[in-house]
Motif scaffolding. Structure first.
Motif, mmCIF file in Angstrom:
data_model
loop_
_atom_site.group_PDB
_atom_site.id
_atom_site.type_symbol
_atom_site.label_atom_id
_atom_site.label_comp_id
_atom_site.label_asym_id
_atom_site.label_seq_id
_atom_site.Cartn_x
_atom_site.Cartn_y
_atom_site.Cartn_z
ATOM 1 N N ARG A 107 -32.045 -2.432 35.295
ATOM 2 C CA ARG A 107 -33.293 -3.137 35.022
ATOM 3 C C ARG A 107 -34.405 -2.161 34.637
ATOM 4 N N THR A 543 -22.701 -4.330 29.833
ATOM 5 C CA THR A 543 -23.724 -5.369 30.050
ATOM 6 C C THR A 543 -23.138 -6.777 30.116
ATOM 7 N N THR A 544 -21.964 -7.001 29.587
ATOM 8 C CA THR A 544 -21.441 -8.352 29.389
ATOM 9 C C THR A 544 -20.808 -8.942 30.652
ATOM 10 N N LYS A 545 -20.526 -10.227 30.597
ATOM 11 C CA LYS A 545 -19.825 -10.902 31.699
ATOM 12 C C LYS A 545 -18.317 -10.643 31.652
ATOM 13 N N GLY A 553 -26.558 -5.820 37.623
ATOM 14 C CA GLY A 553 -27.637 -6.749 37.333
ATOM 15 C C GLY A 553 -28.471 -7.142 38.532
ATOM 16 N N VAL A 561 -26.016 -8.643 32.141
ATOM 17 C CA VAL A 561 -27.397 -8.321 31.794
ATOM 18 C C VAL A 561 -27.531 -8.340 30.281
ATOM 19 N N ASP A 562 -28.763 -8.270 29.801
ATOM 20 C CA ASP A 562 -28.998 -8.338 28.367
ATOM 21 C C ASP A 562 -28.401 -7.119 27.664
ATOM 22 N N ALA A 563 -27.937 -7.335 26.437
ATOM 23 C CA ALA A 563 -27.230 -6.296 25.689
ATOM 24 C C ALA A 563 -28.108 -5.097 25.345
ATOM 25 N N HIS A 564 -29.436 -5.250 25.369
ATOM 26 C CA HIS A 564 -30.271 -4.106 24.999
ATOM 27 C C HIS A 564 -30.164 -2.971 26.011
ATOM 28 N N ASN A 566 -27.536 -1.572 26.848
ATOM 29 C CA ASN A 566 -26.496 -0.631 26.423
ATOM 30 C C ASN A 566 -27.097 0.688 25.948
ATOM 31 N N GLY A 586 -35.626 -4.374 22.266
ATOM 32 C CA GLY A 586 -35.578 -4.981 23.593
ATOM 33 C C GLY A 586 -36.513 -4.363 24.595
ATOM 34 N N TYR A 587 -37.165 -3.242 24.232
ATOM 35 C CA TYR A 587 -38.063 -2.570 25.165
ATOM 36 C C TYR A 587 -39.502 -2.635 24.644
#
Length: 587
Positions: A107, A543-545, A553, A561-564, A566, A586-587
């Motif tokens: 995070r 990041t993926t499920k 997460g 979590v969101d892919a950004h 990575n 993403g930031y």
């Protein structure tokens, strides 16, 4: 006496421009060529290598290269933390420490200090390398062509870390025409940065010493094998770094072929007279003296408890994973910080709740109440810590010794500890953190990194570690080639390479291969070696499920979590001071 001239000159190598050494025995003044007409070539080269393992001018603390917490901002510790602390391998026990919850739970933001530390360290080291190259680029006498190529390798290595972590770098090249040290770096990103590193390595490889030239004499310097291994690592990740524009799997195979077939390296396979397995010996305090451990190492970060005191190299790896009272520690420096996530233990023991031997709080309490009250209390009823001999004896009864865990796992690489060392009747190790992360005993201890000697001799120091860090080792060539061949559909050959490592670990050979097998084997072979995030990203699992682990997460059971995430963000303060830099999405 340590083998390497780099260690003899390491403190001198700490000298920054215009500063003098505090090493009385060396009696060396400034080695800045601009301020002194006389300097030692090897000391000047050693300065470049010293940036990998040291952080300032006065041992572990004092006159730091970079302002801030010196122990936190060394090269290896900064990149290790960004690669490991958010992964499925470990958790930092003390979640109130600066920026640790953000890293643990994936995070972070552009203001996160730990990403800033890594950025600053990489940029600082590259500035050093560019300074050396600018001053020495016209030297063609003696060994200088090799020296220049070695420093270019170190610079390419740092640019690779920028590419891997941030997908971009603040870029300057002292060898370009019109280079000006005072100008702000420009941004080089994605495929452009990939191509530059690829071309740079191609250029310097023939200029370096022969492959394997430094795996005995001059141990710790970069020869052609080091550059080839970095090149193979770069190529294996090519699709990630170039958004799928390049898939250089065949190039990765080619470099691994040259490394493996050179005959200059060999896996550490033999169990020695004291019972330490070949795998175990690679990560021990005498891994720069043990011939078979050295033979596996392609490029190490040199460490010495007396001559290279540090908090950001292998002292970090040894001390952060131990508590007072744990047996066979070979250190008095206990930080009680990093412990194993349950997901890591499951790579070796499928059902750890059922099968993993640990000493539970109830078992310890029962043992104490049934005639062993003296374990934690002296004759006057005052608290005491069990001796190492007592801990070892009780571990054999209650369980949790490393040997017991290795036996259950059926794999030499399952180097964990879950016994009574560091535990009490109220607070024993568990297999995973529950709803909250409360401390070091929330998971098994990881004892892969050791300051202990395979000869059972005493280390040179018990505060700082002797253990060299094998940044590149031969096992990576086998796994890289296995994965690259798998991705090209050459499954039988990939399986053969995979089983070379399984055989070394004295564990069951695989009869088939798929992505799950590959990514898990990367973990089993290389856990806690500062690369796990990169591997998870390459397999689309960070990041993926597709793959969930404990506390991913921020959830005890894990979540996507969101892919950004990575890619790490460019630190906000770097953008504010350099108009040439842009933020990642993403930031």
């Amino acid at each position: 006496m340590r083998h390497n001239i780099l260690l003899k000159t390491a403190i001198a190598g700490l000298l920054a421009a215009g500063m003098t050494s505090c090493a009385d025995d060396l009696n060396i003044s400034s080695i800045d060529p601009k301020s002194s007409q006389s300097y030692d070539d090897m000391e000047l080269l050693a300065k470049q290598y010293a940036t990998l393992g040291l952080t300032g001018q006065v041992g572990p603390t004092g006159n730091s290269d970079i302002s801030g917490d010196e122990g936190e901002i060394g090269f290896y510790r900064t990149v290790f933390n960004l690669q490991e602390l958010g992964s499925d391998e470990c958790i930092w026990a003390w979640q109130t420490d600066t920026d640790i919850p953000q890293i643990t739970n994936i995070r972070w933001t552009s203001s996160s200090v730990r990403t800033g530390w890594a950025w600053k360290r990489l940029a600082y080291d590259i500035t050093n390398y560019n300074s050396y190259l600018e001053q020495m680029k016209d030297r063609t006498d003696g060994e200088y062509p090799h020296y220049l190529a070695e420093v270019r390798f170190l610079r390419a290595l740092h640019y690779w870390y920028f590419l891997d972590l941030f997908h971009k770098a603040p870029f300057k090249d002292a060898l370009e025409e019109g280079f000006n040290m005072s100008e702000l770096p420009v941004e080089k990103a994605g495929k452009d940065l990939y191509d530059w590193i690829d071309n740079e390595l191609t250029t310097i490889e023939p200029q370096l010493a022969e492959i394997g030239a430094f795996n005995s004499s001059n141990y710790g310097r970069a020869d052609r094998g080091a550059a080839m291994m970095l090149h193979a690592r770069l190529a294996l990740n090519s699709a990630i770094y170039t958004d799928g524009q390049v898939k250089d799997y065949q190039k990765a195979i080619s470099y691994c072929d040259q490394i493996i077939n050179s005959g200059k390296y060999a896996l550490s396979t033999s169990t020695n007279a004291n019972g330490f397995t070949g795998y175990e010996q690679v990560f021990m305090g005498d891994n720069d003296k043990n011939a078979q451990a050295m033979k596996e190492c392609i490029f190490p970060i040199r460490q010495d408890g007396k001559n290279t005191e540090e908090h950001a190299g292998s002292t970090y790896l040894v001390s952060s994973m131990r508590a007072a009272g744990m047996p066979y520690s070979a250190t008095t420096n206990y930080w009680t910080c990093n412990f194993a996530r349950e997901a890591l233990v499951k790579k070796f023991i499928a059902d750890p709740d059922k099968d993993c031997p640990i000493a539970t709080a109830d078992e310890i309490k029962s043992y104490v109440e049934n005639g062993h009250a003296d374990l934690y209390k002296d004759a006057e009823g005052k608290s005491r810590t069990p001796s190492e001999a007592e801990v070892i004896a009780v571990d054999e009864i209650l369980g949790g010794s490393t040997a017991q865990i290795v036996a259950v796992a059926g794999d030499d690489r399952a180097l964990f500890y879950g016994g009574i060392g560091g535990a009490t009747t109220e607070n024993a190790r568990t297999l995973r953190a529950g709803k909250n992360i409360t401390g070091f005993l929330n998971g098994l201890s990881i004892v892969k990194w050791q300051n202990r000697y395979s000869t059972n001799e005493s280390p040179s120091d018990e505060t700082f570690s002797d253990t060299d860090i094998p940044l590149f080792r031969l096992a990576e060539a086998y796994l890289t080639r296995a994965e690259a061949k798998y991705r090209l559909g050459q499954n039988a050959e990939a399986l053969s390479d995979l089983n070379v490592l399984r055989n070394r670990a004295h564990t069951t050979a695989f009869t088939s291969i798929d992505e799950d097998i590959l990514i898990d084997e990367w973990c089993r072979e290389f856990y806690m070696e500062g690369r796990r995030r990169s591997d998870l990203v390459r397999f689309g699992r960070f990041t993926t499920k597709k793959y969930i682990w404990d506390w991913k997460g921020g959830s005890p059971n894990g979540q996507a979590v969101d892919a950004h995430f990575n890619i790490y963000p460019v630190p906000a303060n770097e953008i504010s001071t350099n108009k040439n830099l842009s933020q990642n999405p993403g930031y």
